[in-house]
Design a protein around this motif. Sequence first.
Motif, short mmCIF file in Angstrom:
data_model
loop_
_atom_site.label_atom_id
_atom_site.label_comp_id
_atom_site.label_asym_id
_atom_site.label_seq_id
_atom_site.Cartn_x
_atom_site.Cartn_y
_atom_site.Cartn_z
N ASN A 120 3.68 -13.49 0.93
CA ASN A 120 4.63 -13.12 -0.13
C ASN A 120 4.32 -11.76 -0.77
OD1 ASN A 120 6.23 -15.36 0.24
ND2 ASN A 120 5.16 -16.58 -1.28
N PRO A 121 3.06 -11.52 -1.23
CA PRO A 121 2.79 -10.19 -1.80
C PRO A 121 2.95 -9.06 -0.80
CG PRO A 121 0.76 -11.47 -1.61
CD PRO A 121 1.89 -12.40 -1.37
N LEU A 122 2.60 -9.30 0.47
CA LEU A 122 2.79 -8.27 1.48
C LEU A 122 4.27 -8.00 1.73
CD1 LEU A 122 0.05 -9.02 4.16
CD2 LEU A 122 0.29 -6.96 2.78
N GLY A 123 5.07 -9.07 1.72
CA GLY A 123 6.51 -8.89 1.88
C GLY A 123 7.11 -8.06 0.77
N SER A 128 8.30 -0.51 -0.72
CA SER A 128 8.06 0.80 -0.13
C SER A 128 9.23 1.23 0.74
CB SER A 128 6.76 0.77 0.69
OG SER A 128 6.82 -0.24 1.68
N SER A 129 9.88 0.27 1.42
CA SER A 129 11.05 0.59 2.23
C SER A 129 12.19 1.11 1.36
CB SER A 129 11.50 -0.65 3.00
OG SER A 129 12.67 -0.37 3.76
N ALA A 130 12.38 0.52 0.18
CA ALA A 130 13.43 0.98 -0.73
C ALA A 130 13.17 2.40 -1.22
CB ALA A 130 13.54 0.01 -1.91
N ILE A 131 11.89 2.69 -1.50
CA ILE A 131 11.54 4.04 -1.96
C ILE A 131 11.77 5.06 -0.84
CG2 ILE A 131 9.67 5.52 -2.79
CD1 ILE A 131 8.48 3.06 -4.14
N MET A 132 11.45 4.68 0.38
CA MET A 132 11.63 5.58 1.52
C MET A 132 13.10 5.97 1.70
SD MET A 132 9.10 3.65 4.22
CE MET A 132 9.84 4.44 5.63
N GLN A 133 14.01 5.08 1.37
CA GLN A 133 15.43 5.34 1.57
C GLN A 133 16.10 5.99 0.36
OE1 GLN A 133 17.33 1.72 2.87
NE2 GLN A 133 15.58 1.15 4.15
N ALA A 144 5.22 6.54 -0.03
CA ALA A 144 5.84 5.24 0.23
C ALA A 144 5.85 4.93 1.72
CB ALA A 144 7.26 5.24 -0.32
N THR A 145 6.03 5.96 2.54
CA THR A 145 6.02 5.75 3.99
C THR A 145 4.65 5.26 4.46
OG1 THR A 145 7.67 7.49 4.28
CG2 THR A 145 6.39 6.84 6.22
N ARG A 146 3.58 5.85 3.92
CA ARG A 146 2.23 5.40 4.27
C ARG A 146 2.00 3.97 3.81
NH1 ARG A 146 -1.16 10.83 2.40
NH2 ARG A 146 -0.35 12.22 4.05
N MET A 147 2.48 3.66 2.61
CA MET A 147 2.34 2.30 2.10
C MET A 147 3.09 1.31 2.99
SD MET A 147 2.84 2.99 -1.99
CE MET A 147 3.01 1.23 -2.31
N PHE A 148 4.28 1.70 3.42
CA PHE A 148 5.09 0.82 4.27
C PHE A 148 4.37 0.54 5.59
CE2 PHE A 148 8.07 0.42 7.79
CZ PHE A 148 8.81 -0.68 7.39
N ARG A 149 3.82 1.57 6.23
CA ARG A 149 3.15 1.39 7.51
C ARG A 149 1.92 0.50 7.36
NH1 ARG A 149 3.37 7.75 9.35
NH2 ARG A 149 5.62 7.83 9.82
N SER A 150 1.15 0.74 6.30
CA SER A 150 -0.05 -0.07 6.08
C SER A 150 0.30 -1.51 5.77
CB SER A 150 -0.87 0.52 4.93
OG SER A 150 -1.32 1.82 5.23
N ALA A 151 1.29 -1.73 4.90
CA ALA A 151 1.69 -3.09 4.55
C ALA A 151 2.29 -3.81 5.75
CB ALA A 151 2.68 -3.07 3.39
N ASP A 152 3.07 -3.08 6.56
CA ASP A 152 3.67 -3.69 7.74
C ASP A 152 2.59 -4.09 8.75
OD1 ASP A 152 6.09 -4.32 9.36
OD2 ASP A 152 5.26 -2.80 10.69
N ARG A 153 1.57 -3.24 8.90
CA ARG A 153 0.48 -3.59 9.81
C ARG A 153 -0.28 -4.81 9.30
NH1 ARG A 153 -4.96 -1.90 10.32
NH2 ARG A 153 -5.72 -2.10 12.48
N GLU A 161 10.71 0.32 16.47
CA GLU A 161 9.84 0.10 15.31
C GLU A 161 8.48 0.76 15.51
OE1 GLU A 161 9.64 -4.09 14.82
OE2 GLU A 161 11.65 -4.28 13.96
N LEU A 162 7.92 0.62 16.69
CA LEU A 162 6.62 1.24 16.97
C LEU A 162 6.72 2.75 17.05
CD1 LEU A 162 3.87 -0.27 17.40
CD2 LEU A 162 5.88 -1.74 17.46
N ARG A 163 7.85 3.27 17.52
CA ARG A 163 8.04 4.72 17.52
C ARG A 163 8.05 5.26 16.09
NH1 ARG A 163 12.99 4.70 21.94
NH2 ARG A 163 11.70 4.87 23.85
N THR A 164 8.67 4.53 15.18
CA THR A 164 8.69 4.95 13.78
C THR A 164 7.30 4.91 13.17
OG1 THR A 164 10.94 4.09 13.53
CG2 THR A 164 9.68 4.44 11.51
N ALA A 165 6.54 3.85 13.51
CA ALA A 165 5.19 3.71 12.96
C ALA A 165 4.20 4.69 13.58
CB ALA A 165 4.70 2.27 13.17
N HIS A 166 4.49 5.18 14.79
CA HIS A 166 3.59 6.13 15.48
C HIS A 166 4.41 7.33 15.95
CE1 HIS A 166 0.29 3.13 15.69
NE2 HIS A 166 1.29 2.26 15.80
#
Length: 390
Positions: A182-185, A191-196, A208-217, A256-261
Amino acid sequence: MNLCSTSLSKIERLIMAQSRLADFLRSNLEPILMAWEDFARTIEPPALTMSDEELRDHARQMLLVFADDLEEPQSELQRENKSLGLAPQVRGDTAAETHAETRLLSGYTVVQLVSEYRALRASVLNLWSHDTSMDHASTINDITRFNEAVDQAVAESVARYQLLVNKSQNMFLAILGHDLRNPLGALVMGSSAIMQALDIPPKYVQIATRMFRSADRMNRLVHDLIDFTRTHLGSSIPINTRPNDLAAVCEQVVNELRTAHPGRLIALEAPPSLMGNFDVDRIAQMLSNLLANALKYGSADQPVTVRLSSSTEGTLIEVNNQGPLIPADKLATIFEPLVRLASAQDLVSECTSLGIGLFVAREIAEAHSGEISVSSTPAQGTTFVVTLPR
């Protein structure tokens, strides 16, 4: 006739000796238990907080089991089997297994549990050495049979103790993974909302993009952890199959992986559409794990390739990367969980992880009645092949 009489006399002496030690155990329960209890009270911290009755909980029962075992006739084959830990199994829980459960709940370590048996063994043999008047050969046989019975009890206790410890650890990990979702979600969504957003400075979007990638991982690792603990608690990974387009799923995961890398090249070779019955989320999780592994260990200047095809054998998903070859002796255990953590070199590596991504990928493939294999050659690089039934 004399030789036969001599043999019978020897057997009779051994049976009398075993019966004698069995009777000795039954008639000296109190002094044996007192000596054992004195030792148990030296174990801290749990022993000092337990009553005399709790300290003796199953020692009396085990002594009676030892006595019964001594009176049982035993062939040479039975003796060898017992020494190898192949004694016949009994129905229900033994006194030693119940003792292990009680000690675990009382806070004993496995070392303290084993030390109790050492003290119990010493107490019996010390009292027996002062009491016995049998000949040397018979006494040695008595001690051997007694030690075999104690060793069997130790093996039962340690096995039950370890089983309960593993189960409790897996349950803890399952609860931890579930509570982290739940907290990771929330972090991923925020972070996704901030990115957009279009009305904030670019530097905050980058953060926010870095936060999104780390949280998603982290979210992916948590899902793998939950699946890992589920399989080790006795249930398989659940799947919900329905008709879906496998090509569309592969394209989504690759994007998704292309976006993350963004600095890596991920190629996708797939037909426009490939229908089949499978669990969309699980297949995506499996492919994501395989791609993440390929990106981590493949050469940064070489592409990672995903190929999707169909044949008479079934539907194939291939993930290929160019990089250091996997040694042949490592290929056999590459799908086993936590194997990477067993290497001291990897423990200090920046690539250290739980090492369960490939294990989960295999479990997902097998849940779909499929299979997964890996090959690593200088010419082709490292290729993971998932075969799913058509």
